[in-house]
Write a protein that holds these residues in place. Structure first.
Motif, mmCIF file in Angstrom:
data_model
loop_
_atom_site.group_PDB
_atom_site.id
_atom_site.type_symbol
_atom_site.label_atom_id
_atom_site.label_comp_id
_atom_site.label_asym_id
_atom_site.label_seq_id
_atom_site.Cartn_x
_atom_site.Cartn_y
_atom_site.Cartn_z
ATOM 1 N N VAL A 282 38.930 50.897 59.786
ATOM 2 C CA VAL A 282 40.056 52.056 59.904
ATOM 3 C C VAL A 282 40.785 51.723 61.212
ATOM 4 O O VAL A 282 42.139 51.719 61.310
ATOM 5 C CB VAL A 282 39.680 53.320 59.687
ATOM 6 N N TRP B 144 26.831 52.302 52.001
ATOM 7 C CA TRP B 144 28.227 52.373 51.230
ATOM 8 C C TRP B 144 28.015 52.187 49.962
ATOM 9 O O TRP B 144 27.314 51.061 49.794
ATOM 10 C CB TRP B 144 29.236 51.575 52.044
ATOM 11 N N VAL C 235 43.341 53.216 56.055
ATOM 12 C CA VAL C 235 42.218 53.583 55.236
ATOM 13 C C VAL C 235 42.144 52.457 54.251
ATOM 14 O O VAL C 235 41.045 52.009 53.587
ATOM 15 C CB VAL C 235 41.789 55.141 54.968
ATOM 16 N N TYR C 236 43.284 52.521 53.225
ATOM 17 C CA TYR C 236 43.221 51.555 52.276
ATOM 18 C C TYR C 236 43.207 50.350 52.546
ATOM 19 O O TYR C 236 42.290 49.589 51.883
ATOM 20 C CB TYR C 236 44.630 52.059 51.542
ATOM 21 N N ASP D 70 36.820 45.553 53.315
ATOM 22 C CA ASP D 70 35.423 45.734 52.966
ATOM 23 C C ASP D 70 35.186 45.155 51.596
ATOM 24 O O ASP D 70 33.891 44.456 51.510
ATOM 25 C CB ASP D 70 34.977 46.996 53.190
ATOM 26 N N GLY E 226 37.139 54.527 54.458
ATOM 27 C CA GLY E 226 37.137 53.150 55.007
ATOM 28 C C GLY E 226 35.817 53.242 55.978
ATOM 29 O O GLY E 226 35.654 54.600 56.666
ATOM 30 N N LYS E 227 35.303 52.065 56.365
ATOM 31 C CA LYS E 227 34.537 52.162 57.382
ATOM 32 C C LYS E 227 35.111 52.307 58.909
ATOM 33 O O LYS E 227 36.149 51.760 58.785
ATOM 34 C CB LYS E 227 33.778 50.999 57.460
ATOM 35 N N ASP F 196 36.109 50.617 44.325
ATOM 36 C CA ASP F 196 37.215 50.386 45.291
ATOM 37 C C ASP F 196 38.481 49.714 44.843
ATOM 38 O O ASP F 196 38.299 48.816 43.727
ATOM 39 C CB ASP F 196 36.747 49.528 46.392
ATOM 40 N N PRO F 197 39.706 49.867 45.105
ATOM 41 C CA PRO F 197 40.018 50.899 46.212
ATOM 42 C C PRO F 197 40.564 52.212 45.506
ATOM 43 O O PRO F 197 41.468 52.798 46.054
ATOM 44 C CB PRO F 197 40.936 50.196 46.951
ATOM 45 N N ALA G 193 41.452 49.349 54.996
ATOM 46 C CA ALA G 193 40.112 49.042 55.380
ATOM 47 C C ALA G 193 39.065 48.916 54.190
ATOM 48 O O ALA G 193 38.158 48.034 53.968
ATOM 49 C CB ALA G 193 39.671 50.247 56.324
ATOM 50 N N MET G 194 39.410 49.741 53.069
ATOM 51 C CA MET G 194 38.595 49.454 51.853
ATOM 52 C C MET G 194 38.752 48.256 51.108
ATOM 53 O O MET G 194 37.927 47.473 50.717
ATOM 54 C CB MET G 194 39.081 50.656 50.873
#
Length: 446
Positions: free
Chosen positions: A209, A168, A239-240, A246, A204-205, A197-198, A242-243
């Protein structure tokens, strides 16, 4: 005399004003940044110098308003051509610079001359070969090139960094930022860390997610008309989210390695993406997002930690804008200041309110997100937006109407005239370039 502090500047990509827990989000989880806010100061009237990325990045590095650098739009293949990307529209975009000129004195050059180690890790988007971070004073340069976006997971190749399949990008960039900190023990350092990011593409991982899909299942995505687009008003994008989590986790890893005498500033280059490209986030209660001069496009999180100087868990409502970071860093490092467009935030960091001043924006381009071709000024509680294509003026009282829903221009002609005078005088002072009439328009602006 206090030893010159290390300086860590974190500029995220497309992160919105409401995207952190400490900024009011109940969907996204950002514990490390929330802790940074508790350990330092949170500004409530902080702004990006432009609603898109490259001008803001240039402003942070030079301490100048974007028109002075010539970079007034995100750098792209057509930026140097009259007309930009909308040649059939009523107005043609003025040409803009396609790189940060080597004649500019960046904060990296100034601090390097003062004995600082200088490191750049992450997104650059201020020109390619010949005008990269190492050409502008950064002796350690990883990740940054002329591109505006990048894949978030390997395989991919960044400047001086190969990302293997399955690795990543945020993880590897953070590793490199930590590496720079570790090798800079013998003198103060400047770390300019600019995650991709983002920004889109949204990836996303998987485990994160899945976590946020479960949270989002209990919520409803809501949108509001923002012609010609729709503006997302709720945060439900798994997904956003998750980003963001992370990115926050990786920043926590970096924070854990920083020496005590370190000034940390965290902010974003423009508002969250709420009206285009999947509209992954909401900037509510503010209006619109990236690419617009409404508050959602330019108002930003600004978190500052400086042990021994900034009192923990404090809030400051002074105005702050991107070009303030250059003089702030010079002031903090004890380096002789120079005449700049920005002002030092150090007095505010010591608990004082900064003197009142107007803030300005000039964006003579068509935004991918539906906004653009406008200029704006904020002075006290009042904000004026002057649109170029549609010849319209909007006036808002941000104290009573932070969401910019009630245009008071017709009720306040005197105030409109006064704010326009300030805006026009500023535009002249920075040699702002304006759109020109298209002699052969083929369609109306959309």
């Amino acid at each position: 005399m206090m030893k010159s502090p290390n300086i860590v500047f974190i500029l995220t990509d497309d992160l919105g004003i409401s995207d952190l827990g400490c900024q009011g989000s109940t969907f996204y989880e950002t514990p490390n940044l929330d802790r940074l806010a508790k350990e330092g100061m949170r500004f409530t009237n902080a702004y990006a110098a432009c609603p898109v990325c490259s001008p803001t990045r240039a402003s942070a590095l030079t301490g100048k308003w974007p028109p002075r650098t010539g970079i007034t739009d995100y750098i792209n293949d057509q930026i140097g051509k009259l007309g930009g990307m909308k040649p059939g529209f009523p107005l043609l975009c003025p040409p803009a610079a396609d790189k940060l000129s080597l004649s500019e004195t960046t904060i990296a050059k100034r601090l390097q001359a003062a004995g600082y180690a200088t490191g750049f890790v992450g997104k650059w988007h201020l020109g390619g070969e010949g005008t990269l971070p190492e050409n502008h004073g950064f002796e350690f340069s990883i990740g940054g090139d002329g591109r505006g976006g990048n894949a978030h997971v390997g395989p991919t190749k960044l400047h001086n960094l190969e990302i293997a399949p399955g690795e990543w990008v945020m993880d590897r960039l953070t590793d490199k930022a930590i590496e720079f900190v570790a090798q800079s023990k013998d003198k103060p350092f400047l770390l300019w860390f600019t995650p991709y990011d983002p920004h889109t593409p949204l990836v996303g991982k998987p485990e994160l997610v899945k976590k946020y899909e479960a949270k989002a299942a209990k919520l409803t995505a809501e949108f509001r008309e923002e012609p010609p687009r729709k503006d997302r008003r709720t945060q439900t994008h798994a997904v956003y989210a998750a980003m963001l989590e992370d990115m926050d986790r990786n920043l926590g890893r970096l924070f854990a390695t920083l020496p005590e005498n370190t000034l940390v500033i965290f902010t974003s280059d423009n508002g969250g993406l709420s009206t285009s490209e999947g509209s992954p986030t909401s900037n509510a209660p503010y209006r619109a997002g990236k690419g617009w001069l409404y508050e959602g496009g330019i108002r930003e999180p600004l978190l500052v930690k400086w042990p021994g100087v900034v009192k923990p868990n404090t809030i400051n409502d002074s105005f702050a804008i991107t070009c303030d970071f250059f003089p702030t860093f010079l002031d903090a490092a004890g380096v002789r200041p120079e005449k700049l467009d920005g002002v030092s935030l150090v007095p505010a960091l010591k608990g004082k309110k900064l003197a009142p001043r107007p803030l300005f924006w000039h964006y003579p381009h068509y935004g991918n997100q539906g906004g653009g071709m406008a200029a704006a000024v904020r002075d006290g509680d009042w904000k004026l937006i002057e649109w170029f294509v549609i010849d319209r003026v909007e006036l808002y009282n941000l104290k009573s109407d932070p969401g910019e829903q009630k245009n008071l221009a017709t009720q306040e002609p005197g105030r409109v005239k006064a704010l326009q005078a300030k805006l026009h005088a500023w535009q002249k002072s920075v040699d702002a370039k304006f759109p020109v009439k298209n002699p052969n328009p083929k369609s109306e602006a959309k």
